[in-house]
Design a protein around this motif. Structure first.
Motif, PDB file in Angstrom:
ATOM      1  N   TYR B 101      60.957 -10.441  58.989  1.00 15.08           N
ATOM      2  CA  TYR B 101      59.625 -10.989  59.260  1.00 15.08           C
ATOM      3  C   TYR B 101      58.608 -10.521  58.226  1.00 15.08           C
ATOM      4  N   ASN B 171      49.725 -11.538  61.918  1.00 22.84           N
ATOM      5  CA  ASN B 171      50.503 -12.555  62.639  1.00 22.84           C
ATOM      6  C   ASN B 171      51.960 -12.142  62.744  1.00 22.84           C
ATOM      7  N   LYS B 172      52.485 -11.656  61.624  1.00 25.28           N
ATOM      8  CA  LYS B 172      53.894 -11.268  61.630  1.00 25.28           C
ATOM      9  C   LYS B 172      54.103 -10.023  62.476  1.00 25.28           C
ATOM     10  N   ALA B 175      54.275 -11.144  65.993  1.00 23.92           N
ATOM     11  CA  ALA B 175      55.542 -11.823  66.273  1.00 23.92           C
ATOM     12  C   ALA B 175      56.668 -10.818  66.460  1.00 23.92           C
TER      13      ALA B 175
END
Lengths: 322, 331
Positions: B101, B171-172, B175
């Protein structure tokens, strides 16, 4: 001399030495001025006394840096955070870690004011800075009104009240103009804001982001959520079928990224009609004056006809926008 | 337990983030099974056939697989605290997913991977290291297996934590954190063939070993004296458990507690014979996971709650009550 007698004499002597060293190491407390230069109530409802006009300010939140810029106080900044990605003109300033807070780096800069955000920074840090005798002000940014009030207050602190007031008036006027443009009947497509194309983090009722969407002439479908940051379920999104998807998707192809992580969304109207728009994260995910820019960009992307430039009919007419 | 599976799958299909009429849901599934075109709206049929059905089946498969590998691991190390992740598999998978990621996997490799494959390779790398460390003179030391597994799991967790912390892409980071808590959100039909094949094959192999597993619980020497090829069985158990766990973690994240509590719950219900514990864990694990995933969708309507939170919050009290009320035995 017996060992026990030696111990009896040595221990008090050592205690006195340690106490003297500790007292000597402790910094001389700053003497407060008779009357504070300014007393204010910050975003956490704390009363803060500033003894002198701040000359060395450290920002520990990107939103606080934005507010300093809007208030005209940039020249007093001596450090910003490592998360201030878009402040290219401040490249010469040291960057400090705000999460976790690099306290030593801040103290080493000898600031006379630390600016924080009530939405980002830990409120308990206030006690920490109080103990260090460094004033900290949490700028309120929970709502647009709070942001404008923070700009005014920052201008008062930095001695740039005139510039701050002018900026506040300009921002308020631009916001009203934007809302007037998008208030036209029939221009309220349903929309969802996603922080990322991977996980469907969004914003719920009471969030400033939903306000920005409304200013841009959108009807946010997540306003029914009580939680401030819901993680949306794919089937819920499918059922509500938004006309528009907005997010801080970066440079990548947002449609591909969305379908890669949410393959069932291919039947959404927003996907089928290519109504997916990306807004820079620094403009929308940091509560502050730049949010208006984000709302304006949303409105221009979604309702371009409202911002069309009307070509002059005669050579004497100037260009005007609708 | 077997009889309870169909109604539970029905519950998994009936409840979700949005409210759909039960009759419509069942009719749509039946129409799909018989090859008829769905008579309802496209969107509602999509929700049932493209989201809920694969999600429910995946929850069942993952719950079954993790529970059975929990049985295998507990027998292998003869320790009731063991679970599918005891040999560091989840740590390896998490590190693989985190590195992928965050874009920290070399470019020539990253282009050929997706997150699931990266997680699987991470799991495979760790279990291979654990295996090599534990192997000495052609024999596998259970103590070394456990210690190497725990140590490498801690190391890999630190790798995941560091790359997540150091990432500048929020964002990563979000996630990865969500993935680490485990979720069936985003499951598609394409995730199911490999996961269900591996789980069913693994279950079949474990069932075939059930008598040997009974003997192994008494100790390696006792098992050998009963004619069990202990070293061969230990290797097989590790390979099967690593494969099943690695594949399941790669599609649903590291869902905790299921592989620990379901085998013990089944022992509390059917006794310690693996002839019953293995299939019992398959059905109870799958059933439990479907119910947990359904709850994760109902508790916060319209939102995703990582299922790992529900398995711990609901499973642990249930397990403790069972432990208290039954005449529980591990060996």
């Amino acid at each position: 001399m017996s060992q026990s007698a030696m111990r009896r004499r040595t221990l008090p002597a050592l205690s006195i030495l340690v106490c003297s060293l500790l007292c000597g190491c402790a910094s001389e407390p700053r003497k407060p001025a008779e009357t504070p230069f300014m007393t204010l109530t910050d975003g956490l409802e704390r009363t803060v006394n500033l003894q002198n006009p701040p000359q060395r300010v450290v920002s520990i939140a990107p939103g606080a840096t934005h507010i300093m810029r809007a208030a005209g106080g940039l020249s007093s900044l001596v450090a910003i955070t490592s998360a201030d990605y878009r402040e290219q003109d401040l490249a010469g300033l040291p960057r400090i870690s705000a999460l976790p807070l690099d306290l030593e780096a801040i103290v080493a800069l000898d600031p006379d004011l630390v600016l924080a955000s009530d939405q980002v920074n830990d409120p308990s840090h206030a006690d920490l800075f109080d103990a260090l005798d460094i004033p900290i002000v949490y700028l309120g940014s929970a709502s647009w009104e709070a942001v404008l009030a923070s700009i005014r207050m920052t201008g008062d602190m930095m001695g740039t009240s005139e510039q701050a007031t002018s900026m506040v008036d300009s921002l308020a006027k631009k916001r009203d103009e934007l809302m007037a443009k998008t208030a036209a009947p029939g221009v309220r497509p349903t929309a969802v804001f996603l922080i990322s194309p991977i996980q469907s983090y969004s914003f719920g009722a009471g969030s400033y982001v939903l306000d920005l969407m409304r200013w841009a002439g959108l009807d946010p479908i997540t306003s029914s959520f009580d939680t401030p940051a819901p993680v949306l379920d794919d089937e819920w999104v499918l059922m509500h079928n938004p006309d528009v998807i907005i997010g801080s998707f970066g440079e990548d192809d947002a449609k591909d990224a969305l379908l890669n992580h949410h393959p069932t969304w291919q039947s959404l109207d927003a996907i089928r009609n290519d109504r997916i728009f990306s807004i820079p994260a620094a403009d929308i995910l940091t509560p502050g004056p730049r949010n208006l820019q984000a709302a304006s960009q949303m409105a221009r992307s979604i309702h371009p006809h409202l911002f069309e430039v009307v070509a002059p009919r005669t050579g004497n007419e100037s260009l005007t926008t609708k | 337990m077997i009889l309870g599976v169909v109604p539970v799958l029905g519950i998994g299909m009936a409840f979700g983030a949005v409210s759909l009429p039960l009759g419509f849901t069942m009719r749509t599934v039946l129409e799909a099974l018989t090859g008829a075109a769905p008579s309802g709206g496209d969107r509602m049929a999509d929700i049932i056939l493209q989201i809920r059905l694969p999600r429910t089946l995946a929850a069942f498969v993952v719950g079954s697989g993790l529970s059975m590998t929990g049985v295998a691991m507990q027998a292998l190390v003869r320790n009731p605290l063991a679970d599918p992740y005891v040999l560091g598999i989840s740590g390896g998978a998490s590190a693989g997913a985190s590195l992928f990621y965050m874009g920290l996997i070399p470019g020539f490799l990253a282009g050929r991977l997706d997150m699931s494959l990266a997680a699987f390779l991470g799991a495979l790398l760790v279990i291979s290291l654990v295996y090599m460390i534990a192997r000495s003179d052609g024999r596998l030391s259970v103590s070394r297996l456990l210690l190497a597994g725990v140590a490498l799991a801690a190391f890999m967790s630190a790798v995941s934590a560091f790359v997540t912390f150091a990432s500048e892409d929020a964002n990563k980071t979000r996630a990865v954190l969500f993935w680490l808590m485990g979720s069936f959100s985003g499951i598609t039909w394409s995730d199911l063939p490999v996961a269900s094949t591996v789980t069913l094959l693994g279950g079949g192999i474990l069932l075939g070993f059930s008598r040997s597993l009974d003997a192994l619980l008494s100790g390696e020497d006792q098992a050998r004296s009963l004619g069990v090829s202990v070293e061969q069985m230990k290797k097989t158990l590790i390979v099967v458990s690593a494969l099943v766990t690695g594949v399941l973690v790669s599609i649903a994240g590291a869902i905790g507690f299921v592989g620990l509590i379901i085998p013990h719950s089944v022992r509390g219900l059917v006794g310690i014979r693996h002839h019953w514990v293995v299939p019992g864990s398959f059905f109870l694990g799958g059933t439990f996971m479907v119910l947990a995933d359904t709850l994760s969708q109902i508790l916060l309507p319209g939102q995703q709650l990582p299922v790992g939170i529900v398995t711990a919050l609901c499973g642990v009290p249930f397990f403790l009550v069972l432990l208290r009320r039954t005449d529980y035995q591990f060996k």
